[in-house]
Design a protein around this motif. Sequence first.
Motif, PDB file in Angstrom:
ATOM      1  N   LEU A   8      39.342  49.699  44.508  1.00 48.49           N
ATOM      2  CA  LEU A   8      40.096  50.938  45.483  1.00 48.49           C
ATOM      3  C   LEU A   8      39.392  51.386  46.519  1.00 48.49           C
ATOM      4  O   LEU A   8      38.239  51.353  46.702  1.00 48.49           O
ATOM      5  CB  LEU A   8      40.029  52.239  44.315  1.00 48.49           C
ATOM      6  CG  LEU A   8      40.807  51.985  43.038  1.00 48.49           C
ATOM      7  CD1 LEU A   8      40.629  53.203  42.096  1.00 48.49           C
ATOM      8  CD2 LEU A   8      42.302  52.018  43.057  1.00 48.49           C
ATOM      9  N   SER A   9      40.282  51.592  47.484  1.00 48.56           N
ATOM     10  CA  SER A   9      39.989  51.849  48.919  1.00 48.56           C
ATOM     11  C   SER A   9      39.235  53.104  48.886  1.00 48.56           C
ATOM     12  O   SER A   9      39.555  54.027  47.928  1.00 48.56           O
ATOM     13  CB  SER A   9      40.927  51.533  49.935  1.00 48.56           C
ATOM     14  OG  SER A   9      41.969  52.880  49.713  1.00 48.56           O
ATOM     15  N   PRO A  10      38.566  53.525  50.113  1.00 53.25           N
ATOM     16  CA  PRO A  10      38.139  55.135  50.265  1.00 53.25           C
ATOM     17  C   PRO A  10      39.216  56.165  50.134  1.00 53.25           C
ATOM     18  O   PRO A  10      38.951  57.157  49.593  1.00 53.25           O
ATOM     19  CB  PRO A  10      37.502  55.047  51.439  1.00 53.25           C
ATOM     20  CG  PRO A  10      37.116  53.497  51.707  1.00 53.25           C
ATOM     21  CD  PRO A  10      38.119  52.802  51.123  1.00 53.25           C
ATOM     22  N   THR A  11      40.259  55.508  50.471  1.00 50.90           N
ATOM     23  CA  THR A  11      41.566  56.375  50.088  1.00 50.90           C
ATOM     24  C   THR A  11      42.176  56.480  48.913  1.00 50.90           C
ATOM     25  O   THR A  11      43.620  56.675  48.714  1.00 50.90           O
ATOM     26  CB  THR A  11      42.702  56.370  51.475  1.00 50.90           C
ATOM     27  OG1 THR A  11      43.070  54.816  51.215  1.00 50.90           O
ATOM     28  CG2 THR A  11      41.756  56.562  52.630  1.00 50.90           C
ATOM     29  N   ASP A  12      41.651  55.855  47.925  1.00 53.30           N
ATOM     30  CA  ASP A  12      42.205  55.531  46.679  1.00 53.30           C
ATOM     31  C   ASP A  12      43.360  54.680  46.368  1.00 53.30           C
ATOM     32  O   ASP A  12      44.285  54.801  45.505  1.00 53.30           O
ATOM     33  CB  ASP A  12      42.427  56.930  46.095  1.00 53.30           C
ATOM     34  CG  ASP A  12      41.241  57.728  46.031  1.00 53.30           C
ATOM     35  OD1 ASP A  12      40.343  57.340  45.803  1.00 53.30           O
ATOM     36  OD2 ASP A  12      41.279  58.885  45.706  1.00 53.30           O
ATOM     37  N   THR A  13      43.786  53.831  47.214  1.00 50.53           N
ATOM     38  CA  THR A  13      44.558  52.740  47.476  1.00 50.53           C
ATOM     39  C   THR A  13      44.314  51.657  46.578  1.00 50.53           C
ATOM     40  O   THR A  13      43.080  51.190  47.016  1.00 50.53           O
ATOM     41  CB  THR A  13      45.096  52.378  48.856  1.00 50.53           C
ATOM     42  OG1 THR A  13      45.494  53.568  49.574  1.00 50.53           O
ATOM     43  CG2 THR A  13      46.161  51.421  48.748  1.00 50.53           C
ATOM     44  N   PRO A  14      44.771  50.990  45.746  1.00 49.72           N
ATOM     45  CA  PRO A  14      44.362  49.692  45.216  1.00 49.72           C
ATOM     46  C   PRO A  14      44.487  48.798  46.034  1.00 49.72           C
ATOM     47  O   PRO A  14      45.495  48.281  46.690  1.00 49.72           O
ATOM     48  CB  PRO A  14      45.560  49.502  44.037  1.00 49.72           C
ATOM     49  CG  PRO A  14      46.251  50.985  43.680  1.00 49.72           C
ATOM     50  CD  PRO A  14      45.970  51.649  45.239  1.00 49.72           C
ATOM     51  N   LEU A  15      43.373  47.917  46.313  1.00 47.77           N
ATOM     52  CA  LEU A  15      43.275  46.843  47.206  1.00 47.77           C
ATOM     53  C   LEU A  15      43.280  45.493  46.263  1.00 47.77           C
ATOM     54  O   LEU A  15      43.583  44.452  46.915  1.00 47.77           O
ATOM     55  CB  LEU A  15      41.871  46.951  47.850  1.00 47.77           C
ATOM     56  CG  LEU A  15      41.766  48.051  48.717  1.00 47.77           C
ATOM     57  CD1 LEU A  15      40.247  47.892  49.387  1.00 47.77           C
ATOM     58  CD2 LEU A  15      42.682  48.316  49.828  1.00 47.77           C
ATOM     59  N   PHE A  16      42.889  45.484  45.118  1.00 48.04           N
ATOM     60  CA  PHE A  16      42.897  44.161  44.209  1.00 48.04           C
ATOM     61  C   PHE A  16      42.853  44.648  42.654  1.00 48.04           C
ATOM     62  O   PHE A  16      42.420  45.496  42.465  1.00 48.04           O
ATOM     63  CB  PHE A  16      41.552  43.359  44.497  1.00 48.04           C
ATOM     64  CG  PHE A  16      41.562  42.232  43.596  1.00 48.04           C
ATOM     65  CD1 PHE A  16      41.983  41.009  44.105  1.00 48.04           C
ATOM     66  CD2 PHE A  16      40.620  42.253  42.768  1.00 48.04           C
ATOM     67  CE1 PHE A  16      41.840  39.928  43.431  1.00 48.04           C
ATOM     68  CE2 PHE A  16      40.447  41.057  41.890  1.00 48.04           C
ATOM     69  CZ  PHE A  16      41.223  39.931  42.272  1.00 48.04           C
ATOM     70  N   THR A  17      43.697  43.960  41.827  1.00 45.67           N
ATOM     71  CA  THR A  17      43.685  44.182  40.487  1.00 45.67           C
ATOM     72  C   THR A  17      43.604  42.828  39.822  1.00 45.67           C
ATOM     73  O   THR A  17      44.411  41.883  40.329  1.00 45.67           O
ATOM     74  CB  THR A  17      45.050  44.956  40.237  1.00 45.67           C
ATOM     75  OG1 THR A  17      44.926  46.245  40.817  1.00 45.67           O
ATOM     76  CG2 THR A  17      45.073  45.124  38.758  1.00 45.67           C
ATOM     77  N   HIS A  18      42.997  42.743  38.776  1.00 46.31           N
ATOM     78  CA  HIS A  18      43.175  41.565  38.040  1.00 46.31           C
ATOM     79  C   HIS A  18      42.838  41.696  36.600  1.00 46.31           C
ATOM     80  O   HIS A  18      41.766  42.620  36.223  1.00 46.31           O
ATOM     81  CB  HIS A  18      41.785  40.617  38.624  1.00 46.31           C
ATOM     82  CG  HIS A  18      41.716  39.331  37.923  1.00 46.31           C
ATOM     83  ND1 HIS A  18      42.758  38.461  37.990  1.00 46.31           N
ATOM     84  CD2 HIS A  18      40.737  38.679  37.089  1.00 46.31           C
ATOM     85  CE1 HIS A  18      42.311  37.297  37.322  1.00 46.31           C
ATOM     86  NE2 HIS A  18      41.012  37.387  36.634  1.00 46.31           N
ATOM     87  N   ASP A  19      43.708  41.355  35.703  1.00 46.50           N
ATOM     88  CA  ASP A  19      43.493  41.698  34.282  1.00 46.50           C
ATOM     89  C   ASP A  19      43.277  40.383  33.856  1.00 46.50           C
ATOM     90  O   ASP A  19      43.403  39.058  33.915  1.00 46.50           O
ATOM     91  CB  ASP A  19      44.912  41.897  33.530  1.00 46.50           C
ATOM     92  CG  ASP A  19      45.668  43.034  34.087  1.00 46.50           C
ATOM     93  OD1 ASP A  19      44.930  43.994  34.552  1.00 46.50           O
ATOM     94  OD2 ASP A  19      46.725  43.226  34.049  1.00 46.50           O
ATOM     95  N   PHE A  20      42.334  40.303  32.842  1.00 44.81           N
ATOM     96  CA  PHE A  20      41.678  39.243  32.230  1.00 44.81           C
ATOM     97  C   PHE A  20      41.313  39.475  30.546  1.00 44.81           C
ATOM     98  O   PHE A  20      41.213  40.629  30.368  1.00 44.81           O
ATOM     99  CB  PHE A  20      40.567  38.505  32.628  1.00 44.81           C
ATOM    100  CG  PHE A  20      39.533  39.489  33.094  1.00 44.81           C
ATOM    101  CD1 PHE A  20      38.367  39.528  32.400  1.00 44.81           C
ATOM    102  CD2 PHE A  20      39.504  40.190  34.427  1.00 44.81           C
ATOM    103  CE1 PHE A  20      37.109  40.333  32.735  1.00 44.81           C
ATOM    104  CE2 PHE A  20      38.622  41.005  34.604  1.00 44.81           C
ATOM    105  CZ  PHE A  20      37.504  41.284  34.041  1.00 44.81           C
ATOM    106  N   GLY A  21      41.169  38.743  29.830  1.00 46.87           N
ATOM    107  CA  GLY A  21      40.491  38.798  28.363  1.00 46.87           C
ATOM    108  C   GLY A  21      39.204  38.395  28.171  1.00 46.87           C
ATOM    109  O   GLY A  21      38.617  37.445  29.169  1.00 46.87           O
ATOM    110  N   THR A  22      38.370  38.661  27.194  1.00 44.17           N
ATOM    111  CA  THR A  22      37.010  37.991  27.245  1.00 44.17           C
ATOM    112  C   THR A  22      37.172  36.448  26.951  1.00 44.17           C
ATOM    113  O   THR A  22      37.910  36.070  26.378  1.00 44.17           O
ATOM    114  CB  THR A  22      36.152  38.632  25.978  1.00 44.17           C
ATOM    115  OG1 THR A  22      34.902  38.421  26.105  1.00 44.17           O
ATOM    116  CG2 THR A  22      37.006  38.144  24.798  1.00 44.17           C
TER     117      THR A  22
END
Length: 188
Positions: A8-22
């Motif tokens: 999350l950026s300093p303005t709470d904007t998502p910059l990157f998201t990644h879902d994964f399992g173990t």
Amino acid sequence: MSYTFTILSPTDTPLFTHDFGTSRSGGDGIPRFTSTERSLIPFILHSALDIVEEVQWGPSTSAGSAPMYLKHIDKYQNNFISCWITGGNVRFLLLTRPRDEALGLTGGGGGSGQKGSLAGGRAGMAGSGLLYSPTNPATEEAVKNFFVDVYESWLKTIMNPFFNVGNGDVVKSPVFRARVAAAAKKYL
């Protein structure tokens, strides 16, 4: 276990998201979020930001500065959130969703086999030593090492003159995504 890693950026904007399992303990690396859990993830992560900012801007415990790795900072139902803050106020949030068996919420004695929540299920958790704990030193070390590897990749990404975090540029680099996935596979 299933994980969601978000920057999350300093303005709470998502910059990157990644879902994964173990990938540990015979895991296949595939996240196992239900559709309801998947839709709640952005709300859970943004609600944890209040705690992050409280720790970040509150009194420091070290010599004049707040730590970058804040460890386990929040819990919502069966989801645990850990945080890393960069020097530029960019927040790395890792949401961990253990399997119900790892929380002691299915099977065993009760016979119901239904999903439970931590609010009502703590009494059944005391007996087993195989339960997930975000404050376990081995768990904290693995999460910290994951954050350190991702932070190094993040620094290399933002040194690109065409990338501007302040404008809310989303990270689209396949190399960065691959490095995050490699760190996840290595540590989580």
